[in-house]
Design an enzyme around this catalytic site. Structure first.
Site, short mmCIF file in Angstrom:
data_model
loop_
_atom_site.label_atom_id
_atom_site.label_comp_id
_atom_site.label_asym_id
_atom_site.label_seq_id
_atom_site.Cartn_x
_atom_site.Cartn_y
_atom_site.Cartn_z
N GLU A 28 -49.14 -16.95 -56.94
CA GLU A 28 -48.83 -17.82 -55.79
C GLU A 28 -50.09 -18.25 -55.04
O GLU A 28 -50.01 -18.69 -53.89
CB GLU A 28 -47.87 -17.09 -54.85
CG GLU A 28 -46.56 -16.67 -55.49
CD GLU A 28 -45.74 -15.79 -54.59
OE1 GLU A 28 -45.16 -16.33 -53.62
OE2 GLU A 28 -45.68 -14.57 -54.82
N SER A 176 -41.97 -16.81 -55.00
CA SER A 176 -41.98 -18.25 -55.23
C SER A 176 -41.19 -18.67 -56.46
O SER A 176 -41.45 -19.72 -57.05
CB SER A 176 -43.43 -18.78 -55.34
OG SER A 176 -44.03 -18.81 -54.08
N TYR A 242 -41.95 -26.62 -54.09
CA TYR A 242 -43.24 -27.16 -53.66
C TYR A 242 -43.54 -28.58 -54.15
O TYR A 242 -44.66 -29.05 -53.98
CB TYR A 242 -44.36 -26.21 -54.12
CG TYR A 242 -44.19 -24.82 -53.57
CD1 TYR A 242 -44.26 -24.58 -52.19
CD2 TYR A 242 -43.91 -23.74 -54.41
CE1 TYR A 242 -44.08 -23.31 -51.68
CE2 TYR A 242 -43.73 -22.46 -53.89
CZ TYR A 242 -43.81 -22.26 -52.53
OH TYR A 242 -43.64 -21.00 -52.01
N ARG A 281 -38.17 -14.04 -43.86
CA ARG A 281 -37.13 -14.99 -44.24
C ARG A 281 -36.23 -14.33 -45.27
O ARG A 281 -36.71 -13.79 -46.26
CB ARG A 281 -37.76 -16.26 -44.83
CG ARG A 281 -36.89 -17.49 -44.71
CD ARG A 281 -37.43 -18.66 -45.52
NE ARG A 281 -37.25 -18.43 -46.93
CZ ARG A 281 -38.24 -18.39 -47.83
NH1 ARG A 281 -39.48 -18.58 -47.45
NH2 ARG A 281 -37.99 -18.16 -49.10
N ASP A 283 -33.16 -14.79 -47.94
CA ASP A 283 -32.47 -15.80 -48.74
C ASP A 283 -31.13 -15.26 -49.20
O ASP A 283 -31.01 -14.08 -49.59
CB ASP A 283 -33.31 -16.19 -49.95
CG ASP A 283 -34.64 -16.84 -49.54
OD1 ASP A 283 -34.69 -17.41 -48.43
OD2 ASP A 283 -35.60 -16.76 -50.31
N GLU A 295 -32.97 -11.94 -51.49
CA GLU A 295 -34.22 -11.22 -51.25
C GLU A 295 -34.71 -11.50 -49.84
O GLU A 295 -34.17 -12.34 -49.13
CB GLU A 295 -35.29 -11.65 -52.26
CG GLU A 295 -35.67 -13.12 -52.18
CD GLU A 295 -36.72 -13.51 -53.21
OE1 GLU A 295 -36.96 -12.73 -54.15
OE2 GLU A 295 -37.29 -14.59 -53.08
N ASN A 297 -38.45 -12.24 -47.72
CA ASN A 297 -39.86 -12.61 -47.82
C ASN A 297 -40.57 -12.15 -46.56
O ASN A 297 -40.20 -12.57 -45.45
CB ASN A 297 -40.02 -14.12 -47.98
CG ASN A 297 -39.33 -14.63 -49.23
OD1 ASN A 297 -39.90 -14.64 -50.31
ND2 ASN A 297 -38.09 -15.07 -49.08
N GLY A 301 -43.87 -18.83 -46.48
CA GLY A 301 -44.80 -19.95 -46.59
C GLY A 301 -44.87 -20.76 -45.31
O GLY A 301 -43.91 -20.84 -44.55
#
Length: 336
Positions: A28, A176, A242, A281, A283, A295, A297, A301
């Protein structure tokens, strides 16, 4: 609504040296550079004493040379998000943004995360882990897709006892959505395992859930709006995350307050179970009325396509204010 007194916070940090670490050694890396440079520019725009370092884990003397008051960690994945850097900074008595070393290490490991949250009755998809580090030394180079013995092992230990197709195959310690595959039969599964074990010796295999994807950002005790994610790809993979035009995210208008509150409660439950503080964050995916955690994070990002800054903006938090909020939630800031 103001979430902090910006003038007061800026005055607090005006004499502090902030070292922004980005880049790193993981898959990443490019995203980390973009995240780190966005954060660095924000700090400089606010006239704070900040310096950016492309940190490749080969110059640990940088902390003695720079003597930072705070390290702003913008490193994603291996090395930066898995607790190793955090543990080193603890030993140096340097405060840093994000979760501490223990929470970072746990959250980076998808299998342990799912084990812990499922034990606490937080719903997550059924899962199974393959650990190639426990196989013979040369087994990582072994072609799984050509092995009848391994095929039988998969059939007996995963398919018959635990899971059924379709399945998701992914590295256990990566982010990612790199190296993630959706498979529909045993042959696709074996090919996916061959590919993923080139990234990680630990492979997570979980039941595929065909539903709506959501993400909930947390900054300390602040809930950000629930975002729905829609991808033009089969799922919200690296390209979708992205690449402009490959996905979009928005605040869903068709979900009632009870469902949104349930998602937010699940997000904070996950953070509390794992001990994650600061910005994070979570998800999730919703199939019918059922919500499953995917998961968490611990270093979200901060690029132009990232979910956390978008959700913050929708909540009335500017990018600069978001950066200051993350600083305010730094781990160990009271030690200096």
């Amino acid at each position: 609504m103001k979430f902090l007194d910006e003038k007061l916070v800026l005055d607090k940090y005006k004499d502090k040296k902030i070292l922004v670490l980005y880049g790193g050694i993981s898959s990443e890396r490019e995203i980390s550079i973009e995240t780190g440079k966005s954060i660095l520019q924000s700090l400089l725009d606010m006239n704070l004493n900040a310096k950016g370092i492309d940190f490749k884990f080969d110059k640990f003397d940088i902390f003695d040379k720079e003597n930072p008051d705070i390290v702003f960690i913008a490193l994603h994945g291996k090395g930066g998000e898995d607790g190793r850097l955090q543990g080193f900074l603890d030993l140096k008595n340097i405060c840093y943004t994000g979760a501490n070393f223990l929470a970072s290490g746990i959250a980076m490991n998808k299998f342990i995360t799912k084990k812990l949250i499922s034990m606490s009755n937080v719903p997550t998809a059924k899962f199974f882990k393959l650990d190639f580090s426990s196989f013979p030394e040369n087994f990582v180079d072994y072609k799984i897709s050509e092995s009848e013995n391994f095929k039988k092992y998969i059939e007996d230990n995963i398919l018959k006892e635990t899971l059924n197709f379709p399945l998701v195959v992914k590295p256990n310690n990566n982010g990612s959505a790199i190296g993630v595959y959706i498979v529909n039969d045993i042959d696709e599964l074996l090919i996916a395992i061959d590919k993923v074990k080139e990234i990680d010796t630990e492979i997570l295999i979980e039941k595929y859930i065909n539903g709506r994807e959501f993400s909930i950002g947390l900054i300390g005790d602040i809930f950000l709006p629930v975002l729905e994610i829609r991808s033009k790809n089969a799922f919200y993979d690296y390209e979708a995350k992205y690449t402009d035009g490959k996905s979009n995210h928005f605040i869903p208008e068709d979900l009632d307050k009870e469902v949104l509150k349930r998602m937010q409660n699940m997000a904070i439950d996950v953070a509390n179970i794992l001990g994650v503080k600061g910005a994070s964050r979570v998800d999730m995916i919703m199939e019918g009325n059922n919500i499953f955690v995917l998961e968490i994070n611990t270093i979200p990002g901060m690029t132009k396509n990232s979910l956390l800054p978008y959700a913050a903006e929708k909540h009335g938090i500017s990018f600069n204010e978001l950066v200051l909020l993350i600083l305010e939630n730094a781990y160990g800031k009271n030690r200096k």
